[in-house]
Design an enzyme around this catalytic site. Structure first.
Site, PDB file in Angstrom:
ATOM      1  N   ILE A  17       0.468  -1.248   0.099  1.00  0.00           N
ATOM      2  CA  ILE A  17      -0.272   0.476  -0.208  1.00  0.00           C
ATOM      3  C   ILE A  17       1.165   1.668  -0.093  1.00  0.00           C
ATOM      4  O   ILE A  17       1.819   1.476   0.982  1.00  0.00           O
ATOM      5  CB  ILE A  17      -0.674  -0.111   0.902  1.00  0.00           C
ATOM      6  CG1 ILE A  17      -1.391  -1.057   1.310  1.00  0.00           C
ATOM      7  CG2 ILE A  17      -1.707   0.981   1.459  1.00  0.00           C
ATOM      8  CD1 ILE A  17      -2.303  -1.398   2.182  1.00  0.00           C
ATOM      9  N   ASP A  84       6.772   3.327  -1.636  1.00  0.00           N
ATOM     10  CA  ASP A  84       6.328   1.596  -0.390  1.00  0.00           C
ATOM     11  C   ASP A  84       6.750   2.731   1.180  1.00  0.00           C
ATOM     12  O   ASP A  84       5.328   1.754   1.720  1.00  0.00           O
ATOM     13  CB  ASP A  84       7.672   1.021  -1.217  1.00  0.00           C
ATOM     14  CG  ASP A  84       6.991  -0.577  -0.208  1.00  0.00           C
ATOM     15  OD1 ASP A  84       6.566  -0.633   0.551  1.00  0.00           O
ATOM     16  OD2 ASP A  84       8.488  -1.487  -0.479  1.00  0.00           O
ATOM     17  N   LYS A 170      15.082 -11.036   4.653  1.00  0.00           N
ATOM     18  CA  LYS A 170      13.730 -11.264   5.313  1.00  0.00           C
ATOM     19  C   LYS A 170      13.522  -9.644   5.235  1.00  0.00           C
ATOM     20  O   LYS A 170      13.785  -9.191   6.164  1.00  0.00           O
ATOM     21  CB  LYS A 170      13.322 -11.797   6.085  1.00  0.00           C
ATOM     22  CG  LYS A 170      12.127 -12.502   6.494  1.00  0.00           C
ATOM     23  CD  LYS A 170      10.814 -11.725   6.141  1.00  0.00           C
ATOM     24  CE  LYS A 170      10.087 -11.164   7.182  1.00  0.00           C
ATOM     25  NZ  LYS A 170       9.129  -9.952   7.465  1.00  0.00           N
ATOM     26  N   GLY A 223      15.591  -3.797  14.403  1.00  0.00           N
ATOM     27  CA  GLY A 223      13.716  -3.902  14.391  1.00  0.00           C
ATOM     28  C   GLY A 223      13.490  -3.698  16.008  1.00  0.00           C
ATOM     29  O   GLY A 223      14.360  -2.575  16.351  1.00  0.00           O
ATOM     30  N   SER A 224      12.297  -3.898  16.128  1.00  0.00           N
ATOM     31  CA  SER A 224      12.047  -3.460  17.286  1.00  0.00           C
ATOM     32  C   SER A 224      11.967  -4.067  19.247  1.00  0.00           C
ATOM     33  O   SER A 224      13.078  -5.549  18.576  1.00  0.00           O
ATOM     34  CB  SER A 224      10.419  -3.490  17.537  1.00  0.00           C
ATOM     35  OG  SER A 224       9.968  -4.773  17.230  1.00  0.00           O
ATOM     36  N   THR A 227      10.243  -7.735  18.782  1.00  0.00           N
ATOM     37  CA  THR A 227      10.772  -8.914  18.299  1.00  0.00           C
ATOM     38  C   THR A 227      12.261  -9.530  18.307  1.00  0.00           C
ATOM     39  O   THR A 227      12.330 -10.565  18.048  1.00  0.00           O
ATOM     40  CB  THR A 227      10.560  -8.782  16.675  1.00  0.00           C
ATOM     41  OG1 THR A 227       9.328  -7.807  16.554  1.00  0.00           O
ATOM     42  CG2 THR A 227      10.755  -9.257  15.942  1.00  0.00           C
ATOM     43  N   GLY A 228      12.787  -8.105  19.159  1.00  0.00           N
ATOM     44  CA  GLY A 228      14.242  -8.242  19.271  1.00  0.00           C
ATOM     45  C   GLY A 228      14.159  -9.935  19.842  1.00  0.00           C
ATOM     46  O   GLY A 228      15.139 -10.052  19.928  1.00  0.00           O
ATOM     47  N   LYS A 230      12.542 -11.778  20.840  1.00  0.00           N
ATOM     48  CA  LYS A 230      11.816 -13.053  20.404  1.00  0.00           C
ATOM     49  C   LYS A 230      13.184 -13.766  19.822  1.00  0.00           C
ATOM     50  O   LYS A 230      13.605 -14.883  19.310  1.00  0.00           O
ATOM     51  CB  LYS A 230      10.481 -13.039  19.215  1.00  0.00           C
ATOM     52  CG  LYS A 230       9.799 -12.980  20.279  1.00  0.00           C
ATOM     53  CD  LYS A 230       7.861 -12.403  19.491  1.00  0.00           C
ATOM     54  CE  LYS A 230       7.381 -11.832  19.767  1.00  0.00           C
ATOM     55  NZ  LYS A 230       6.582 -11.659  18.713  1.00  0.00           N
ATOM     56  N   GLU A 245      19.830  -4.036  16.306  1.00  0.00           N
ATOM     57  CA  GLU A 245      20.367  -3.139  16.791  1.00  0.00           C
ATOM     58  C   GLU A 245      18.585  -2.231  16.741  1.00  0.00           C
ATOM     59  O   GLU A 245      17.376  -3.090  15.805  1.00  0.00           O
ATOM     60  CB  GLU A 245      20.109  -2.062  15.143  1.00  0.00           C
ATOM     61  CG  GLU A 245      21.459  -2.909  14.438  1.00  0.00           C
ATOM     62  CD  GLU A 245      22.559  -2.337  15.269  1.00  0.00           C
ATOM     63  OE1 GLU A 245      22.484  -0.869  16.170  1.00  0.00           O
ATOM     64  OE2 GLU A 245      23.487  -2.277  14.971  1.00  0.00           O
ATOM     65  N   CYS A 279      15.518   5.531  14.287  1.00  0.00           N
ATOM     66  CA  CYS A 279      16.029   4.740  15.751  1.00  0.00           C
ATOM     67  C   CYS A 279      16.313   5.822  16.560  1.00  0.00           C
ATOM     68  O   CYS A 279      16.025   5.155  17.711  1.00  0.00           O
ATOM     69  CB  CYS A 279      16.576   3.462  15.295  1.00  0.00           C
ATOM     70  SG  CYS A 279      18.049   3.761  14.240  1.00  0.00           S
ATOM     71  N   GLU A 377       9.498   4.798  23.186  1.00  0.00           N
ATOM     72  CA  GLU A 377       9.363   5.095  21.351  1.00  0.00           C
ATOM     73  C   GLU A 377       8.067   5.331  20.938  1.00  0.00           C
ATOM     74  O   GLU A 377       7.450   4.044  20.935  1.00  0.00           O
ATOM     75  CB  GLU A 377      10.536   3.502  20.985  1.00  0.00           C
ATOM     76  CG  GLU A 377      10.767   4.448  19.887  1.00  0.00           C
ATOM     77  CD  GLU A 377      11.214   3.402  18.687  1.00  0.00           C
ATOM     78  OE1 GLU A 377      11.733   2.247  18.856  1.00  0.00           O
ATOM     79  OE2 GLU A 377      12.664   3.216  18.159  1.00  0.00           O
TER      80      GLU A 377
END
Ligand code: NAD
Length: 483
Positions: A17, A84, A170, A223-224, A227-228, A230, A245, A279, A377
């Site tokens: 989108i 994008d 990815k 990333g966040s 997620t980091g 995980k 990071e 970031c 953040e």
């Protein structure tokens, strides 16, 4: 085998989108665990082939060809990034130029690596000689976010190639288009089959499988924090090397003696550039009380002048946020901010915008240290301002954070600026500016902002296993058991 499946195992796709128009502009494959498994297998088989025996010099030729390929398509890639991600075209052009620079820089590091092979390490016993060999870490899993799509991918792909690794990239499900183009450019530049494999898809499907795949030896994640965590847990299960990071809530300390107009410029650059989706954004302004009223007045005046619009528009300095998800998140923070602090400007969707994820440049003053907009953040064009009197108070406010990515200090007194810079708990500190970033020094955060460093030689070392080879150089008996 070259992993060049354009259709995912399930046949499913994800809509792309344009965040300025909310129109679907493309679809990308929704890669799942099955696609990651194929990609990792391709990377593993390439790692077992002649690629792992290439010299740094040979890899440098390919890296420079990729840089040239990116440069040759700079305008098209930048326009793709605007459609994008939403960022204004001049920023996208800057990113693409930086991405090309990154491949050229790692070409030089790859050549230098040849000279480092076999270097000796002095040991305190002349009967031994220790030499170093730097071997590629193996198959690398590279997971990147949406705020600088091609650039964040380049920060990982370029050093991984320089080191001689093979990899699966990815990209974010929100911004995969330039990563797909990077795969094509790299192939045209002569990168052998299977070295770089791009799998698009959702984080919880493709990303999660890549993080846990037993054949991946090195994970590089941006990333966040959630997620980091995980990714780090998945890495721990297999004792994979991992670099993270993560996010930030970076302070910018402004002393009374700083040049007001310079401060206005850098504070705005620090929070409104890339719609605040940076970031290292200096999203907490810690200002000495003497200069505070004049500074806030000037910031509000200038923030109201920022031209908002589609990133392709002439003179636009603030585009839309990347997605509806991000828009709702930022608007949620703004709603909290209105309860927690004083709204000085912005705080809404700009008038006249019926489509697109646009948010006005927003400034909150008198923000208490307990406020959510001070601690968390936001990742949007939202500045939180608090005042201070003494240097110690400023440092306490700045360092009282779970993050430690970046920080800035502005003062005409360079001794003081250096002293404060030395005390700031951050991996990156700016004096009398905010955000400029070069690719030669290390990049990364302290505390919950990450583990390890990217860029420069630190970035290359992330993808190398240093191996020591120690030789007993004399024919004299060692004499421990055999006297
Ligand atoms: P995110 O954590 O949501 O996603 C990052 C990537 O991880 C995406 O590709 C996503 O698909 C993937 N992912 C999601 N779930 C996963 C899982 N369970 N396993 C494996 N991968 C998974 O972050 P985002 O919203 O894309 O990016 C914004 C964040 O990135 C911010 O916190 C920002 O500060 C941070 N960031 C940090 C730096 C830095 O250099 N420190 C640079 C840019 C962005």
């Amino acid at each position: 085998m070259l992993f060049r499946k354009s259709k995912p195992a399930t046949g499913a796709t994800i809509d792309v989108i344009n965040p300025a128009t909310e129109q679907i502009i493309a679809t990308i494959p929704r890669g799942t665990a099955a696609d990651i498994d194929l990609a990792v297998a391709a990377a593993k088989s390439a790692m077992a082939g002649p690629w792992s025996r290439t010299s740094g010099k040979e890899r440098a030729v390919i890296l420079r060809a990729i840089a040239a390929g990116i440069e040759a398509e700079k305008q098209t890639l930048a326009e793709l990034e605007v459609a994008d991600n939403g960022k204004p075209l001049p920023e996208a052009l800057w990113d693409i130029g930086d991405a090309a620079y990154c491949f050229n820089l790692y070409a030089t590091y790859a050549e230098d690596l040849d000279a480092r092979q076999g270097e000796t390490i002095a040991v305190p016993d002349e009967r031994f000689e220790t030499r170093m060999q730097y071997v590629p870490a193996g198959v690398a899993g590279l997971i990147v976010p949406w705020n600088y799509p091609l650039l964040m991918a380049s920060w990982k792909v370029a050093p991984a190639i320089a080191a001689g690794c093979t990899m699966v990239l990815k990209p974010s499900e929100f911004t995969s288009l330039t990563a797909i183009e990077l795969g094509r450019i790299a192939t045209a530049a002569g990168l052998p089959d299977g070295v770089l494999n791009v799998v698009t898809g959702y984080g919880h499907e493709a990303g999660a499988r890549l993080a846990e795949h037993p054949d991946v030896r090195k994970l590089a994640f941006t990333g966040s924090i959630p997620t980091g965590v995980k990714v780090a847990l998945a890495a721990a299960r297999d004792i994979k090397s991992v670099s993270l990071e993560l996010g930030g809530k970076s302070p910018i300390i402004v002393f009374d003696d700083a040049d007001l107009e310079q401060v206005v410029e850098w504070v705005m650059f620090g929070i409104f550039w890339n719609q605040g989706q940076v970031c290292s954004a200096t999203s907490r302004l810690i200002v000495q009380r003497g200069i505070a009223p004049r500074l806030i007045e000037r910031l509000v005046e200038e923030a109201k002048k920022i031209k908002i619009g589609d990133g392709m528009g002439e003179g636009v300095l603030l585009g839309p946020l990347v997605s509806k998800l991000q828009y709702d998140k930022v608007m949620g923070f703004i709603a909290d901010g209105k309860r927690e602090a004083k709204l000085a400007c912005g705080g809404a969707r700009p008038p006249g915008f019926n489509a697109g994820y646009f948010v006005q440049p927003t400034i909150f003053t008198d923000v208490p240290a307990s406020a959510r907009i001070w601690k968390e953040e936001i990742f949007g064009p939202v500045l939180a301002v608090a005042g201070f009197t003494t240097e110690a108070e400023a440092l306490h406010l700045a360092n009282d954070s779970e993050f430690g990515l970046a920080a800035a200090v502005m003062s005409a007194d360079l001794d003081r600026a250096q002293r404060v810079a030395g005390e700031l708990e951050a991996g990156v500190v700016w004096i009398n500016c905010s955000q400029p970033n070069f690719l030669e020094p290390p990049w990364g955060g302290m505390k919950k902002s990450g583990v390890g460093r990217e860029l420069g030689l630190w970035g290359l070392n992330n993808f190398l296993e240093p191996k020591q080879i120690t030789r007993y150089t004399t024919t004299k008996p060692w004499g421990w058991y055999l006297k």
